[in-house]
Write a protein that holds these residues in place. Sequence first.
Motif, PDB file in Angstrom:
ATOM      1  N   ALA A 109       1.039  -1.324  -0.374  1.00 29.01           N
ATOM      2  CA  ALA A 109       0.345   0.193  -0.433  1.00 29.01           C
ATOM      3  C   ALA A 109       0.841   1.330   0.045  1.00 29.01           C
ATOM      4  O   ALA A 109       0.636   2.116  -0.970  1.00 29.01           O
ATOM      5  CB  ALA A 109      -1.147  -0.123   1.027  1.00 29.01           C
ATOM      6  N   ALA A 110       2.130   1.304   0.823  1.00 31.85           N
ATOM      7  CA  ALA A 110       2.679   1.927   0.435  1.00 31.85           C
ATOM      8  C   ALA A 110       4.390   1.956   0.125  1.00 31.85           C
ATOM      9  O   ALA A 110       4.440   0.507   0.990  1.00 31.85           O
ATOM     10  CB  ALA A 110       2.991   3.242   2.279  1.00 31.85           C
ATOM     11  N   ALA A 111       5.037   2.990   0.265  1.00 34.77           N
ATOM     12  CA  ALA A 111       6.449   2.022  -0.360  1.00 34.77           C
ATOM     13  C   ALA A 111       7.219   2.019   0.959  1.00 34.77           C
ATOM     14  O   ALA A 111       8.113   0.360   0.994  1.00 34.77           O
ATOM     15  CB  ALA A 111       7.762   3.684  -0.685  1.00 34.77           C
ATOM     16  N   GLU A 112       6.996   1.860   2.042  1.00 34.08           N
ATOM     17  CA  GLU A 112       7.488   1.568   3.653  1.00 34.08           C
ATOM     18  C   GLU A 112       7.480  -0.052   3.307  1.00 34.08           C
ATOM     19  O   GLU A 112       7.986  -0.566   4.273  1.00 34.08           O
ATOM     20  CB  GLU A 112       7.419   2.261   4.888  1.00 34.08           C
ATOM     21  N   ASP A 113       6.261  -0.632   3.092  1.00 31.27           N
ATOM     22  CA  ASP A 113       5.550  -1.865   2.881  1.00 31.27           C
ATOM     23  C   ASP A 113       6.668  -2.767   2.461  1.00 31.27           C
ATOM     24  O   ASP A 113       6.679  -3.815   2.565  1.00 31.27           O
ATOM     25  CB  ASP A 113       4.204  -2.299   2.661  1.00 31.27           C
ATOM     26  N   LEU A 114       7.880  -2.136   1.750  1.00 34.42           N
ATOM     27  CA  LEU A 114       8.932  -2.789   1.499  1.00 34.42           C
ATOM     28  C   LEU A 114       9.666  -3.652   2.180  1.00 34.42           C
ATOM     29  O   LEU A 114      10.673  -3.971   1.873  1.00 34.42           O
ATOM     30  CB  LEU A 114       9.246  -2.038   0.651  1.00 34.42           C
ATOM     31  N   ARG A 115       9.749  -2.765   3.490  1.00 33.93           N
ATOM     32  CA  ARG A 115      10.286  -3.817   4.351  1.00 33.93           C
ATOM     33  C   ARG A 115      10.059  -4.525   4.970  1.00 33.93           C
ATOM     34  O   ARG A 115      10.547  -5.755   5.514  1.00 33.93           O
ATOM     35  CB  ARG A 115      10.226  -2.935   5.646  1.00 33.93           C
ATOM     36  N   LEU A 116       8.954  -5.645   3.822  1.00 36.11           N
ATOM     37  CA  LEU A 116       8.270  -6.862   4.609  1.00 36.11           C
ATOM     38  C   LEU A 116       8.583  -7.567   3.488  1.00 36.11           C
ATOM     39  O   LEU A 116       7.884  -8.788   3.095  1.00 36.11           O
ATOM     40  CB  LEU A 116       6.805  -7.055   4.557  1.00 36.11           C
ATOM     41  N   HIS A 117       9.254  -7.153   2.365  1.00 38.61           N
ATOM     42  CA  HIS A 117       9.919  -8.124   0.696  1.00 38.61           C
ATOM     43  C   HIS A 117      10.921  -7.935   0.332  1.00 38.61           C
ATOM     44  O   HIS A 117      11.989  -7.419   0.950  1.00 38.61           O
ATOM     45  CB  HIS A 117       8.831  -7.130  -0.160  1.00 38.61           C
ATOM     46  N   THR A 118      10.886  -9.081  -0.398  1.00 35.86           N
ATOM     47  CA  THR A 118      12.462  -8.961  -0.898  1.00 35.86           C
ATOM     48  C   THR A 118      12.864  -8.043  -1.705  1.00 35.86           C
ATOM     49  O   THR A 118      11.718  -8.328  -3.104  1.00 35.86           O
ATOM     50  CB  THR A 118      13.075 -10.323  -0.815  1.00 35.86           C
ATOM     51  N   LEU A 119      14.178  -7.179  -1.606  1.00 33.10           N
ATOM     52  CA  LEU A 119      14.467  -6.613  -2.505  1.00 33.10           C
ATOM     53  C   LEU A 119      14.861  -7.663  -4.096  1.00 33.10           C
ATOM     54  O   LEU A 119      16.102  -7.495  -3.442  1.00 33.10           O
ATOM     55  CB  LEU A 119      14.813  -5.279  -2.973  1.00 33.10           C
ATOM     56  N   LEU A 120      14.487  -7.267  -5.109  1.00 32.06           N
ATOM     57  CA  LEU A 120      15.886  -8.032  -6.271  1.00 32.06           C
ATOM     58  C   LEU A 120      16.423  -6.925  -6.753  1.00 32.06           C
ATOM     59  O   LEU A 120      16.189  -6.223  -7.016  1.00 32.06           O
ATOM     60  CB  LEU A 120      14.781  -8.826  -6.669  1.00 32.06           C
ATOM     61  N   HIS A 121      17.710  -6.831  -6.364  1.00 35.47           N
ATOM     62  CA  HIS A 121      18.500  -6.718  -7.173  1.00 35.47           C
ATOM     63  C   HIS A 121      19.291  -7.109  -8.581  1.00 35.47           C
ATOM     64  O   HIS A 121      19.527  -8.376  -8.613  1.00 35.47           O
ATOM     65  CB  HIS A 121      20.112  -6.309  -6.128  1.00 35.47           C
ATOM     66  N   ASP A 122      20.217  -6.070  -9.568  1.00 32.76           N
ATOM     67  CA  ASP A 122      20.837  -6.947 -10.545  1.00 32.76           C
ATOM     68  C   ASP A 122      21.672  -5.941 -10.500  1.00 32.76           C
ATOM     69  O   ASP A 122      21.877  -4.730 -10.092  1.00 32.76           O
ATOM     70  CB  ASP A 122      19.942  -6.640 -11.532  1.00 32.76           C
ATOM     71  N   ASP A 123      22.854  -5.909 -11.687  1.00 26.41           N
ATOM     72  CA  ASP A 123      24.326  -5.467 -11.592  1.00 26.41           C
ATOM     73  C   ASP A 123      24.323  -4.198 -12.239  1.00 26.41           C
ATOM     74  O   ASP A 123      24.719  -3.418 -13.393  1.00 26.41           O
ATOM     75  CB  ASP A 123      25.614  -6.349 -12.089  1.00 26.41           C
ATOM     76  N   SER A 124      22.547  -3.958 -13.718  1.00 25.43           N
ATOM     77  CA  SER A 124      22.713  -3.112 -14.993  1.00 25.43           C
ATOM     78  C   SER A 124      22.993  -1.131 -14.401  1.00 25.43           C
ATOM     79  O   SER A 124      23.162  -1.129 -14.462  1.00 25.43           O
ATOM     80  CB  SER A 124      21.003  -2.878 -15.192  1.00 25.43           C
ATOM     81  N   ALA A 125      22.932  -1.210 -12.284  1.00 23.75           N
ATOM     82  CA  ALA A 125      22.548   0.297 -12.078  1.00 23.75           C
ATOM     83  C   ALA A 125      24.217   0.131 -11.473  1.00 23.75           C
ATOM     84  O   ALA A 125      25.053   1.246 -11.098  1.00 23.75           O
ATOM     85  CB  ALA A 125      22.103   0.584 -11.489  1.00 23.75           C
ATOM     86  N   ALA A 126      25.157  -0.743 -11.571  1.00 26.80           N
ATOM     87  CA  ALA A 126      26.271  -0.830 -10.434  1.00 26.80           C
ATOM     88  C   ALA A 126      27.161   0.136 -11.704  1.00 26.80           C
ATOM     89  O   ALA A 126      28.126   0.178 -12.547  1.00 26.80           O
ATOM     90  CB  ALA A 126      26.812  -2.407 -10.678  1.00 26.80           C
ATOM     91  N   GLY A 127      27.463   1.182 -10.830  1.00 26.06           N
ATOM     92  CA  GLY A 127      28.831   1.946 -11.260  1.00 26.06           C
ATOM     93  C   GLY A 127      29.060   2.497 -12.421  1.00 26.06           C
ATOM     94  O   GLY A 127      29.846   3.314 -13.137  1.00 26.06           O
ATOM     95  N   ARG A 128      27.148   2.536 -12.604  1.00 29.71           N
ATOM     96  CA  ARG A 128      26.752   4.041 -13.649  1.00 29.71           C
ATOM     97  C   ARG A 128      25.913   4.895 -12.861  1.00 29.71           C
ATOM     98  O   ARG A 128      24.817   4.864 -13.128  1.00 29.71           O
ATOM     99  CB  ARG A 128      25.684   2.681 -14.788  1.00 29.71           C
ATOM    100  N   PRO A 129      26.689   6.124 -13.143  1.00 27.27           N
ATOM    101  CA  PRO A 129      26.364   7.445 -12.471  1.00 27.27           C
ATOM    102  C   PRO A 129      25.067   7.932 -13.306  1.00 27.27           C
ATOM    103  O   PRO A 129      24.793   7.606 -14.684  1.00 27.27           O
ATOM    104  CB  PRO A 129      27.229   8.036 -12.694  1.00 27.27           C
ATOM    105  N   GLY A 130      23.702   8.039 -12.314  1.00 22.14           N
ATOM    106  CA  GLY A 130      22.853   8.684 -13.429  1.00 22.14           C
ATOM    107  C   GLY A 130      21.422   7.376 -13.630  1.00 22.14           C
ATOM    108  O   GLY A 130      20.497   7.453 -13.920  1.00 22.14           O
ATOM    109  N   VAL A 131      22.239   6.072 -13.339  1.00 20.76           N
ATOM    110  CA  VAL A 131      21.269   4.719 -13.376  1.00 20.76           C
ATOM    111  C   VAL A 131      20.955   4.268 -12.274  1.00 20.76           C
ATOM    112  O   VAL A 131      21.474   4.179 -10.976  1.00 20.76           O
ATOM    113  CB  VAL A 131      21.509   3.705 -14.049  1.00 20.76           C
ATOM    114  N   PRO A 132      19.088   4.709 -12.100  1.00 14.04           N
ATOM    115  CA  PRO A 132      18.814   5.093 -10.133  1.00 14.04           C
ATOM    116  C   PRO A 132      18.317   3.581  -9.490  1.00 14.04           C
ATOM    117  O   PRO A 132      18.700   2.291 -11.120  1.00 14.04           O
ATOM    118  CB  PRO A 132      16.664   4.703 -10.979  1.00 14.04           C
ATOM    119  N   ASP A 133      18.551   3.159  -8.814  1.00 12.89           N
ATOM    120  CA  ASP A 133      18.985   1.786  -7.843  1.00 12.89           C
ATOM    121  C   ASP A 133      18.043   1.914  -6.949  1.00 12.89           C
ATOM    122  O   ASP A 133      17.578   2.571  -6.623  1.00 12.89           O
ATOM    123  CB  ASP A 133      20.322   1.447  -7.967  1.00 12.89           C
TER     124      ASP A 133
END
Length: 298
Positions: free
Chosen positions: A178-202
Amino acid sequence: MPSRHPVPLNALRAFEAAARSLSFQAAAAQLFVTPAAVSHQVKRLEAHLGVQLFHRGHRAVELTAEGQALAASLVEWFAQLDLALDRAVAPTVAHLRVSTVESFAAKWLAPRLHRFHRDCPELKLRIETGDEPSDFVRDGIDVAIRYGAGGYAGVEAERLLDAPVFAVCAPTVSPPLAAAEDLRLHTLLHDDSAAGRPGVPDWAAWLRAADAGAVDASRGPVFASIYLALEAAAAGHGVALGVGPLVADDLRRGRLIRPFELSLSNAYAFWIVRRQNAGAHPAADAFCRWLRQEAADS
């Protein structure tokens, strides 16, 4: 001037492979011969030309000035030779080699290719994946599609699609978001597409923009590609950051949903990249026209 016997093709092939990798061993693996055979062919070429092509060290080789000049010419010469042979074998078939990143090939290009084949059934298309700069001469690439900030040197680049970033998950996600704070109850899935790339949101950037700083942005697994992260999200294993063009089909089909409206702009985009001054190439032109139309329709 005395006549010179023709240069043996095997010696040129061996030298070009060794010059490209700066390794007789790597060249041997590529040519399916022994390193000693590569060394013998290079020495044969040096004797034929009367110049030294390599400085040979104990563990490495380095091109001489003469070797660098010859290697630069041979790369394009062999590319043109291979192209001529391909045309001789199948002169009535138009061939096109396209290089793109794996995620774009799987999530955007492949689901649409049936429409291109419907419009251009006579064209034989080969799709290759990779994120490294394309060598249009050596690798025979006709069109590349890259995810980047633009500003590519020595090529013609055209912006194809913007790449906004937003959260995505399976429609069956539980507990509900319902709100962004609810993400604390979920697993965040990451990928390498933003790693070391300025301006690419993570995730850290997205959570700051959502005013959800209490959520730990580092939680969750990291995938080597965004494609894998998105597939994990669609399977219900967490929430991923989707890149607009890569999730459009999954959103339309209901495999993924957007739990929040927040979308961040991205310094990276998808680009059509072609060789500079390549000359007439009707097949590549047709493919690029189709890409532009698909991008406009999507």
